[in-house]
Design an enzyme around this catalytic site. Structure first.
Site, mmCIF file in Angstrom:
data_model
loop_
_atom_site.group_PDB
_atom_site.id
_atom_site.type_symbol
_atom_site.label_atom_id
_atom_site.label_comp_id
_atom_site.label_asym_id
_atom_site.label_seq_id
_atom_site.Cartn_x
_atom_site.Cartn_y
_atom_site.Cartn_z
ATOM 1 C CB SER A 1 -1.106 -0.017 1.040
ATOM 2 O OG SER A 1 -1.729 2.160 1.576
ATOM 3 C CE1 TYR A 21 -2.951 -2.407 4.993
ATOM 4 C CE2 TYR A 21 -2.607 -0.693 4.584
ATOM 5 C CZ TYR A 21 -3.027 -1.517 4.088
ATOM 6 O OH TYR A 21 -3.813 -1.941 3.532
#
Ligand code: NAD
Length: 258
Positions: free
Chosen positions: A147, A160
């Site tokens: 990401s 994350y």
């Protein structure tokens, strides 16, 4: 000049976390292209419809649905075995299963932190490690889903961001280790993509994306599948250990406008 090198036709692929969103789109794209694909997620009832839809369509690739939590090594070993038993091998592994939640760092419990690391990082380790023997048997490809949060950081998603940074770094290390085995390892780092999760969190649906009026602030799952298809095809034979950022216009520190 032929365009056949962009086809993954004839391969066998395993896409983790393919009950919805990006993983489902990648699985459908592979089946479109003649790839036999194993779709998996934590609950059989969520992944059965994805396989049924592929098998009921006129797509040339076939699908098998397997229940698997990527944090459970025994389940991952069984997933790889089921893949090889059904389709005779494994050429492309897409480590797509991932998860996150939003919270102030001060409020993140040890369990919350560990859960995000387990799914995004350790799950990627389990699947890649379990599939190694088959990926190395005839020139395979691994595609990890990271990401932009793993590249830029992401306030309120610190576990994350850390996990996806680990996935990017792991991609580089493994690509070097496995280069001699003819396995290419690459990574995709998406920005915002219009998945059901993003729609429920941010209220932006794929239908709102209009590429005629070019905003390019949020992508579609098909735009990620395009890159996954490229990275698993011979067209990317000179692309090794890379993280391809797929984010439209860089949007650091800006509000999202579609
Ligand atoms: P999604 O939530 O729609 O799908 C995630 C999939 O992973 C689901 O099938 C879910 O069941 C599965 N999953 C979750 N935990 C699992 C586990 N322990 N074992 C097996 N399966 C599990 O997510 P998405 O938006 O399609 O994201 C796919 C990947 O792309 C993820 O790795 C995510 O981090 C990454 N990503 C998404 C976006 C975005 O904007 N949607 C942006 C950047 C990166």
């Amino acid at each position: 000049m032929s365009t056949r090198q962009f086809s993954v036709d004839g391969d066998v692929a395993l896409v983790t976390g393919s009950s919805s969103g990006i993983g489902k789109a990648i699985a459908e794209r592979f089946a479109d292209d003649g790839v036999d694909v194993v779709v998996c997620s934590r609950a059989q009832e969520n992944v059965d419809p994805v396989a049924a839809e592929i098998n009921d369509s006129d797509r040339p690739g076939r699908a098998l649905a397997v229940e698997c939590d990527v944090t459970d090594r025994d389940a991952v070993d069984a997933l790889v075995e089921a893949t090889v038993e059904e389709f005779g091998g494994l050429d492309v592994l897409v480590n797509n299963a991932g998860a996150s939640f939003m919270a102030d760092f001060d409020d993140i419990s040890p369990n919350g932190w560990q859960t995000i690391i387990d799914i995004n990082v350790t799950g990627t380790y389990h699947c890649t490690h379990a599939a190694a023997e088959y990926l190395k048997d005839g020139g395979g490809s691994v595609i990890n889903l990271a990401s932009v949060a793993g590249q830029d950081g992401s306030p309120l998603m610190s576990p994350y961001g850390a996990a996806k940074a680990a996935v990017i770094n792991f991609t580089t290390s493994l690509s070097n280790e496995w280069a001699g085995d003819d396995v290419r390892v690459n990574c995709i780092a998406p920005g915002y993509v219009a998945t059901p999760g993003v729609e429920s969190q941010m209220g932006v649906s794929a239908d709102a994306i209009d590429r005629e009026e070019v905003a390019r602030r949020i992508g579609t799952v098909d735009e990620i599948a395009d890159v996954a298809q490229f990275l698993s095809s011979p067209a990317s034979s000179y692309v090794v250990g890379e993280t391809i950022t797929v984010r439209g216009v860089p949007q650091i520190g800006e509000d999202l406008e579609v």
